[in-house]
Scaffold this motif. Structure first.
Motif, PDB file in Angstrom:
ATOM      1  N   GLU A   1      41.600  50.528  50.649  1.00  0.00           N
ATOM      2  CA  GLU A   1      41.472  49.579  51.902  1.00  0.00           C
ATOM      3  C   GLU A   1      41.374  48.206  51.291  1.00  0.00           C
ATOM      4  O   GLU A   1      41.654  47.193  51.919  1.00  0.00           O
ATOM      5  CB  GLU A   1      39.961  49.972  52.436  1.00  0.00           C
ATOM      6  CG  GLU A   1      40.502  51.689  52.994  1.00  0.00           C
ATOM      7  CD  GLU A   1      39.213  51.755  54.046  1.00  0.00           C
ATOM      8  OE1 GLU A   1      38.036  51.273  53.967  1.00  0.00           O
ATOM      9  OE2 GLU A   1      39.554  52.887  54.754  1.00  0.00           O
ATOM     10  N   ALA A   2      40.459  48.096  50.153  1.00  0.00           N
ATOM     11  CA  ALA A   2      40.522  46.404  49.777  1.00  0.00           C
ATOM     12  C   ALA A   2      41.726  45.825  49.269  1.00  0.00           C
ATOM     13  O   ALA A   2      42.127  44.729  49.398  1.00  0.00           O
ATOM     14  CB  ALA A   2      39.060  46.274  48.700  1.00  0.00           C
ATOM     15  N   ALA A   3      42.396  46.853  48.676  1.00  0.00           N
ATOM     16  CA  ALA A   3      43.774  46.255  47.907  1.00  0.00           C
ATOM     17  C   ALA A   3      44.697  46.009  49.163  1.00  0.00           C
ATOM     18  O   ALA A   3      45.211  44.938  49.232  1.00  0.00           O
ATOM     19  CB  ALA A   3      44.384  47.385  47.159  1.00  0.00           C
ATOM     20  N   ILE A   4      44.665  46.742  50.350  1.00  0.00           N
ATOM     21  CA  ILE A   4      45.613  46.557  51.330  1.00  0.00           C
ATOM     22  C   ILE A   4      45.220  45.408  52.339  1.00  0.00           C
ATOM     23  O   ILE A   4      45.883  44.664  52.788  1.00  0.00           O
ATOM     24  CB  ILE A   4      45.683  47.760  52.126  1.00  0.00           C
ATOM     25  CG1 ILE A   4      46.369  48.832  51.389  1.00  0.00           C
ATOM     26  CG2 ILE A   4      46.441  47.535  53.373  1.00  0.00           C
ATOM     27  CD1 ILE A   4      46.414  50.330  52.149  1.00  0.00           C
ATOM     28  N   ALA A   5      43.831  45.266  52.274  1.00  0.00           N
ATOM     29  CA  ALA A   5      43.320  43.900  53.080  1.00  0.00           C
ATOM     30  C   ALA A   5      43.887  42.566  52.400  1.00  0.00           C
ATOM     31  O   ALA A   5      44.052  41.834  53.090  1.00  0.00           O
ATOM     32  CB  ALA A   5      41.699  43.962  52.943  1.00  0.00           C
TER      33      ALA A   5
ATOM     34  N   ARG B   1      33.240  45.770  50.400  1.00  0.00           N
ATOM     35  CA  ARG B   1      33.072  46.678  51.423  1.00  0.00           C
ATOM     36  C   ARG B   1      32.099  47.715  51.071  1.00  0.00           C
ATOM     37  O   ARG B   1      31.579  48.420  51.972  1.00  0.00           O
ATOM     38  CB  ARG B   1      34.708  47.090  51.192  1.00  0.00           C
ATOM     39  CG  ARG B   1      35.797  46.603  51.929  1.00  0.00           C
ATOM     40  CD  ARG B   1      37.079  47.012  51.470  1.00  0.00           C
ATOM     41  NE  ARG B   1      37.936  45.956  52.209  1.00  0.00           N
ATOM     42  CZ  ARG B   1      38.305  46.099  53.641  1.00  0.00           C
ATOM     43  NH1 ARG B   1      37.866  47.302  54.280  1.00  0.00           N
ATOM     44  NH2 ARG B   1      39.170  45.343  54.152  1.00  0.00           N
ATOM     45  N   LEU B   2      31.890  48.077  49.762  1.00  0.00           N
ATOM     46  CA  LEU B   2      30.762  48.745  49.227  1.00  0.00           C
ATOM     47  C   LEU B   2      29.242  48.157  49.601  1.00  0.00           C
ATOM     48  O   LEU B   2      28.548  49.254  49.808  1.00  0.00           O
ATOM     49  CB  LEU B   2      30.808  49.090  47.566  1.00  0.00           C
ATOM     50  CG  LEU B   2      32.021  49.882  47.317  1.00  0.00           C
ATOM     51  CD1 LEU B   2      32.117  49.845  45.867  1.00  0.00           C
ATOM     52  CD2 LEU B   2      31.989  51.223  47.981  1.00  0.00           C
ATOM     53  N   ASN B   3      29.214  46.889  49.711  1.00  0.00           N
ATOM     54  CA  ASN B   3      27.917  46.359  50.274  1.00  0.00           C
ATOM     55  C   ASN B   3      26.907  46.824  49.355  1.00  0.00           C
ATOM     56  O   ASN B   3      25.733  47.034  49.391  1.00  0.00           O
ATOM     57  CB  ASN B   3      27.630  46.807  51.393  1.00  0.00           C
ATOM     58  CG  ASN B   3      26.298  45.977  52.072  1.00  0.00           C
ATOM     59  OD1 ASN B   3      26.034  44.849  51.473  1.00  0.00           O
ATOM     60  ND2 ASN B   3      25.389  46.541  52.826  1.00  0.00           N
ATOM     61  N   LYS B   4      27.379  46.838  47.848  1.00  0.00           N
ATOM     62  CA  LYS B   4      26.564  47.317  46.635  1.00  0.00           C
ATOM     63  C   LYS B   4      26.372  46.311  45.638  1.00  0.00           C
ATOM     64  O   LYS B   4      27.236  46.001  44.906  1.00  0.00           O
ATOM     65  CB  LYS B   4      26.802  48.478  46.117  1.00  0.00           C
ATOM     66  CG  LYS B   4      26.917  49.893  47.077  1.00  0.00           C
ATOM     67  CD  LYS B   4      25.559  50.344  47.422  1.00  0.00           C
ATOM     68  CE  LYS B   4      25.688  51.448  48.447  1.00  0.00           C
ATOM     69  NZ  LYS B   4      24.593  51.976  48.761  1.00  0.00           N
TER      70      LYS B   4
ATOM     71  N   MET C   1      37.446  60.794  49.960  1.00  0.00           N
ATOM     72  CA  MET C   1      37.322  60.453  48.619  1.00  0.00           C
ATOM     73  C   MET C   1      36.871  58.802  48.573  1.00  0.00           C
ATOM     74  O   MET C   1      37.801  58.018  48.601  1.00  0.00           O
ATOM     75  CB  MET C   1      38.290  60.621  47.607  1.00  0.00           C
ATOM     76  CG  MET C   1      38.026  60.974  46.049  1.00  0.00           C
ATOM     77  SD  MET C   1      37.177  59.748  45.422  1.00  0.00           S
ATOM     78  CE  MET C   1      37.170  60.353  43.730  1.00  0.00           C
ATOM     79  N   GLU C   2      35.618  58.522  48.654  1.00  0.00           N
ATOM     80  CA  GLU C   2      35.279  57.184  49.025  1.00  0.00           C
ATOM     81  C   GLU C   2      35.533  56.288  48.073  1.00  0.00           C
ATOM     82  O   GLU C   2      35.751  54.904  48.282  1.00  0.00           O
ATOM     83  CB  GLU C   2      33.517  57.354  49.350  1.00  0.00           C
ATOM     84  CG  GLU C   2      33.144  58.033  50.442  1.00  0.00           C
ATOM     85  CD  GLU C   2      31.577  57.799  50.585  1.00  0.00           C
ATOM     86  OE1 GLU C   2      31.161  57.394  51.667  1.00  0.00           O
ATOM     87  OE2 GLU C   2      30.928  58.375  49.891  1.00  0.00           O
ATOM     88  N   MET C   3      35.434  56.648  46.426  1.00  0.00           N
ATOM     89  CA  MET C   3      35.593  55.726  45.542  1.00  0.00           C
ATOM     90  C   MET C   3      37.378  55.187  45.875  1.00  0.00           C
ATOM     91  O   MET C   3      37.559  53.952  46.092  1.00  0.00           O
ATOM     92  CB  MET C   3      35.582  56.421  44.270  1.00  0.00           C
ATOM     93  CG  MET C   3      35.895  55.414  43.206  1.00  0.00           C
ATOM     94  SD  MET C   3      37.714  55.582  42.696  1.00  0.00           S
ATOM     95  CE  MET C   3      37.287  56.920  41.744  1.00  0.00           C
TER      96      MET C   3
ATOM     97  N   LEU D   1      40.359  41.163  44.224  1.00  0.00           N
ATOM     98  CA  LEU D   1      40.053  42.520  44.659  1.00  0.00           C
ATOM     99  C   LEU D   1      38.584  43.141  44.092  1.00  0.00           C
ATOM    100  O   LEU D   1      38.229  43.708  45.011  1.00  0.00           O
ATOM    101  CB  LEU D   1      41.225  43.415  43.967  1.00  0.00           C
ATOM    102  CG  LEU D   1      41.175  44.949  44.156  1.00  0.00           C
ATOM    103  CD1 LEU D   1      41.211  45.253  45.550  1.00  0.00           C
ATOM    104  CD2 LEU D   1      42.533  45.479  43.258  1.00  0.00           C
ATOM    105  N   ARG D   2      38.076  42.724  42.998  1.00  0.00           N
ATOM    106  CA  ARG D   2      36.804  43.160  42.734  1.00  0.00           C
ATOM    107  C   ARG D   2      35.760  42.647  43.740  1.00  0.00           C
ATOM    108  O   ARG D   2      34.989  43.556  44.181  1.00  0.00           O
ATOM    109  CB  ARG D   2      36.757  42.576  41.210  1.00  0.00           C
ATOM    110  CG  ARG D   2      35.191  43.007  40.829  1.00  0.00           C
ATOM    111  CD  ARG D   2      34.956  41.825  39.358  1.00  0.00           C
ATOM    112  NE  ARG D   2      33.678  42.696  38.664  1.00  0.00           N
ATOM    113  CZ  ARG D   2      32.427  42.323  39.126  1.00  0.00           C
ATOM    114  NH1 ARG D   2      32.210  41.340  40.084  1.00  0.00           N
ATOM    115  NH2 ARG D   2      31.359  42.845  38.396  1.00  0.00           N
TER     116      ARG D   2
END
Length: 257
Positions: A148-152, A234-237, A140-142, A227-228
């Motif tokens: 993953e961002a939160a844990i980083a 990470r999404l590179n968007k 579930m990519e979302m 976090l944002r």
């Protein structure tokens, strides 16, 4: 409470996925005209609506513990028997339905074993019990991108994927084996969520829905901003529309005759 937000906030956060998932999950659960069916943990009614399109609203019932979600479901599917109740204590008699199905809810039940037992109780002998849960292996990519961002940024962040139950086939099979359901089948169902841009991705987290939204709104403005930006990286968007994949594991079994 992670689902105390308005129904509109849930639709903004998960609706683009749950609406895409509902039709293939309904087919997997063997929904067909002439059956009487129950949607357990219906939320605002994405799956209930699909059920009604197939069998007619009068042959559909829905159980939803959240008052605002139950109200939204009843408004979305007029004529359906929508009741505010938990999946562990269904207010229908034994052998009332041909199919009982739960979409994206079993891992949020306080007692999933009791929930499956209740679903089995209310279906007729030979009837179908089915559920589906997002893949906790990263499919579930979302949610994967968010956690993953939160844990980083914070290694102690309560990553949903690491603790969510039943998000792998083996756990689902074990749950249905405990319930003594027969002819058990497990299959992946893959869908996508469409976003207009990164802001469309980020905004739903600020609505406080689910574990991810609850974690997001618990942060300070500074931490939320960090976090944002980590999610964006990470999404590179940075701009423009994009789509994210989402895999769920679906399981169905038959109540012994």
């Amino acid at each position: 409470m992670t689902f105390a937000a308005p129904a509109e906030s849930y639709d903004d956060f998960m609706g683009r996925y749950s609406r895409a998932l509902a039709p293939p999950f309904a087919r997997f659960a063997s929904i067909s005209p002439g059956l009487r069916v129950l949607d357990v943990g219906a939320g605002p009614g994405a799956l209930t609506e699909v059920f009604a399109e197939v069998v007619g609203a009068a042959s559909v019932a829905a159980a939803e513990p959240s008052a605002q979600f139950a109200e939204a479901c009843a408004e979305r599917v007029p004529g359906a028997d929508v009741r505010q109740t938990s999946g562990e204590a269904l207010p229908w008699g034994a052998d009332s339905f041909d199919v009982a199905a739960a979409q994206l809810v079993l891992n949020f039940m306080k007692d999933a074993d009791q929930g499956v037992e209740e679903m089995q109780r209310v279906v007729k002998p030979g009837g179908t019990v089915a559920t589906c849960i997002w893949d906790t292996g990263g499919g579930m990519e979302m949610l994967r991108a968010f956690w993953e961002a939160a844990i980083a940024l914070n290694p102690s962040a309560p990553a949903e994927g690491a603790r969510a139950r039943f998000g792998v086939p083996g756990e689902l099979r074990a749950l249905f084996a405990t319930a003594a359901l027969e002819d058990v089948v497990v299959e992946p169902i893959d869908v996508e969520g469409a976003y207009e841009d990164f802001d469309d991705f980020w905004r739903p987290f600020t609505g406080g829905v689910g574990p991810a939204g609850s974690y997001c709104v618990s942060l300070t403005d500074e931490a939320q901003g960090a976090l944002r930006e980590e999610c964006r990286m990470r999404l590179n968007k940075k701009s423009g529309p994009f789509r994210l994949g989402a895999r769920s594991w679906a399981i169905r079994g038959r109540k012994p005759a």
